[in-house]
Design a protein around this motif. Sequence first.
Motif, PDB file in Angstrom:
ATOM      1  N   CYS A  12       0.837  -1.208   0.000  1.00 53.22           N
ATOM      2  CA  CYS A  12       0.000   0.000   0.000  1.00 53.22           C
ATOM      3  C   CYS A  12       0.872   1.258   0.000  1.00 53.22           C
ATOM      4  O   CYS A  12       0.559   2.238  -0.677  1.00 53.22           O
ATOM      5  N   LYS A  13       1.965   1.214   0.753  1.00 55.51           N
ATOM      6  CA  LYS A  13       2.882   2.364   0.782  1.00 55.51           C
ATOM      7  C   LYS A  13       3.484   2.596  -0.597  1.00 55.51           C
ATOM      8  O   LYS A  13       3.607   3.741  -1.050  1.00 55.51           O
ATOM      9  N   LYS A  14       3.867   1.520  -1.282  1.00 59.71           N
ATOM     10  CA  LYS A  14       4.412   1.636  -2.646  1.00 59.71           C
ATOM     11  C   LYS A  14       3.379   2.227  -3.589  1.00 59.71           C
ATOM     12  O   LYS A  14       3.680   3.082  -4.416  1.00 59.71           O
ATOM     13  N   ALA A  15       2.148   1.750  -3.473  1.00 57.85           N
ATOM     14  CA  ALA A  15       1.064   2.227  -4.335  1.00 57.85           C
ATOM     15  C   ALA A  15       0.781   3.704  -4.080  1.00 57.85           C
ATOM     16  O   ALA A  15       0.602   4.481  -5.028  1.00 57.85           O
ATOM     17  N   GLN A  16       0.781   4.094  -2.822  1.00 57.56           N
ATOM     18  CA  GLN A  16       0.526   5.502  -2.485  1.00 57.56           C
ATOM     19  C   GLN A  16       1.642   6.394  -3.029  1.00 57.56           C
ATOM     20  O   GLN A  16       1.380   7.470  -3.575  1.00 57.56           O
ATOM     21  N   LYS A  17       2.857   5.923  -2.908  1.00 54.19           N
ATOM     22  CA  LYS A  17       3.995   6.674  -3.449  1.00 54.19           C
ATOM     23  C   LYS A  17       3.840   6.825  -4.970  1.00 54.19           C
ATOM     24  O   LYS A  17       4.086   7.896  -5.530  1.00 54.19           O
ATOM     25  N   TRP A  18       3.420   5.752  -5.639  1.00 47.96           N
ATOM     26  CA  TRP A  18       3.228   5.792  -7.088  1.00 47.96           C
ATOM     27  C   TRP A  18       2.159   6.823  -7.454  1.00 47.96           C
ATOM     28  O   TRP A  18       2.329   7.609  -8.392  1.00 47.96           O
ATOM     29  N   LEU A  19       1.053   6.827  -6.710  1.00 49.24           N
ATOM     30  CA  LEU A  19      -0.025   7.795  -6.967  1.00 49.24           C
ATOM     31  C   LEU A  19       0.493   9.223  -6.845  1.00 49.24           C
ATOM     32  O   LEU A  19       0.201  10.081  -7.685  1.00 49.24           O
ATOM     33  N   GLU A  20       1.284   9.463  -5.801  1.00 46.89           N
ATOM     34  CA  GLU A  20       1.809  10.812  -5.579  1.00 46.89           C
ATOM     35  C   GLU A  20       2.826  11.202  -6.643  1.00 46.89           C
ATOM     36  O   GLU A  20       2.791  12.316  -7.164  1.00 46.89           O
ATOM     37  N   GLU A  21       3.717  10.280  -6.989  1.00 46.43           N
ATOM     38  CA  GLU A  21       4.721  10.566  -8.023  1.00 46.43           C
ATOM     39  C   GLU A  21       4.085  10.844  -9.380  1.00 46.43           C
ATOM     40  O   GLU A  21       4.614  11.590 -10.185  1.00 46.43           O
ATOM     41  N   ASN A  22       2.931  10.206  -9.630  1.00 40.71           N
ATOM     42  CA  ASN A  22       2.239  10.376 -10.903  1.00 40.71           C
ATOM     43  C   ASN A  22       1.121  11.411 -10.836  1.00 40.71           C
ATOM     44  O   ASN A  22       0.325  11.526 -11.760  1.00 40.71           O
ATOM     45  N   GLN A  23       1.099  12.130  -9.734  1.00 44.94           N
ATOM     46  CA  GLN A  23       0.157  13.233  -9.520  1.00 44.94           C
ATOM     47  C   GLN A  23      -1.291  12.825  -9.782  1.00 44.94           C
ATOM     48  O   GLN A  23      -2.041  13.511 -10.471  1.00 44.94           O
ATOM     49  N   VAL A  24      -1.655  11.675  -9.230  1.00 43.52           N
ATOM     50  CA  VAL A  24      -3.035  11.183  -9.334  1.00 43.52           C
ATOM     51  C   VAL A  24      -3.771  11.632  -8.066  1.00 43.52           C
ATOM     52  O   VAL A  24      -3.352  11.316  -6.961  1.00 43.52           O
ATOM     53  N   ASP A  25      -4.845  12.372  -8.252  1.00 45.18           N
ATOM     54  CA  ASP A  25      -5.644  12.826  -7.113  1.00 45.18           C
ATOM     55  C   ASP A  25      -6.470  11.669  -6.561  1.00 45.18           C
ATOM     56  O   ASP A  25      -7.050  10.897  -7.331  1.00 45.18           O
ATOM     57  N   TYR A  26      -6.515  11.580  -5.242  1.00 42.16           N
ATOM     58  CA  TYR A  26      -7.277  10.501  -4.616  1.00 42.16           C
ATOM     59  C   TYR A  26      -7.736  10.906  -3.231  1.00 42.16           C
ATOM     60  O   TYR A  26      -7.184  11.818  -2.626  1.00 42.16           O
ATOM     61  N   THR A  27      -8.731  10.188  -2.750  1.00 40.66           N
ATOM     62  CA  THR A  27      -9.180  10.302  -1.376  1.00 40.66           C
ATOM     63  C   THR A  27      -8.687   9.054  -0.661  1.00 40.66           C
ATOM     64  O   THR A  27      -8.927   7.942  -1.126  1.00 40.66           O
ATOM     65  N   PHE A  28      -8.016   9.239   0.458  1.00 40.68           N
ATOM     66  CA  PHE A  28      -7.441   8.134   1.224  1.00 40.68           C
ATOM     67  C   PHE A  28      -8.511   7.517   2.136  1.00 40.68           C
ATOM     68  O   PHE A  28      -9.279   8.220   2.772  1.00 40.68           O
ATOM     69  N   ARG A  29      -8.529   6.189   2.175  1.00 36.47           N
ATOM     70  CA  ARG A  29      -9.446   5.477   3.075  1.00 36.47           C
ATOM     71  C   ARG A  29      -8.711   4.313   3.718  1.00 36.47           C
ATOM     72  O   ARG A  29      -8.222   3.418   3.027  1.00 36.47           O
ATOM     73  N   ASP A  30      -8.633   4.327   5.032  1.00 40.92           N
ATOM     74  CA  ASP A  30      -7.982   3.266   5.809  1.00 40.92           C
ATOM     75  C   ASP A  30      -8.953   2.096   5.945  1.00 40.92           C
ATOM     76  O   ASP A  30     -10.011   2.222   6.570  1.00 40.92           O
ATOM     77  N   ILE A  31      -8.595   0.966   5.357  1.00 41.15           N
ATOM     78  CA  ILE A  31      -9.481  -0.199   5.323  1.00 41.15           C
ATOM     79  C   ILE A  31      -9.726  -0.796   6.707  1.00 41.15           C
ATOM     80  O   ILE A  31     -10.751  -1.419   6.941  1.00 41.15           O
ATOM     81  N   LYS A  32      -8.814  -0.580   7.627  1.00 39.27           N
ATOM     82  CA  LYS A  32      -8.977  -1.103   8.988  1.00 39.27           C
ATOM     83  C   LYS A  32      -9.972  -0.237   9.767  1.00 39.27           C
ATOM     84  O   LYS A  32     -10.799  -0.745  10.508  1.00 39.27           O
TER      85      LYS A  32
END
Length: 116
Positions: A12-32
């Motif tokens: 998940c950390k890798k994916a979040q980093k990828w989203l940020e590096e690629n400037q993809v806007d998102y809303t974060f949701r903690d599954i737990k």
Amino acid sequence: MVFVCYPRCSTCKKAQKWLEENQVDYTFRDIKEDNPTLEELKTWHEKSGLPLKKFFNTSGQLYRSMELSKKLPTMPEEEQFALLASDGLLVKRPLVVTNDKVLVGFKEADWADALK
């Protein structure tokens, strides 16, 4: 777009980093903290086009301790959805949910195709 993940998960950390590096806007949701509901899971499953078993976190401790690899093949789909809705840690992550698609797990090439 909603990014559903478990903050302590390395993928998940890798994916979040990828989203940020690629400037993809998102809303974060903690599954737990905010587990997907039964209705959400059914909608996401339909949008994803994937078999339901792909929504299970097969490498998780809970999945293994419940011996779900043995139980899922004969478990009715409704029961599987209820199980996924009962605990976010049973759900494979990260998930990306857009208006028209759902990505389950992080595969950089798939995310690049779908989100860029």
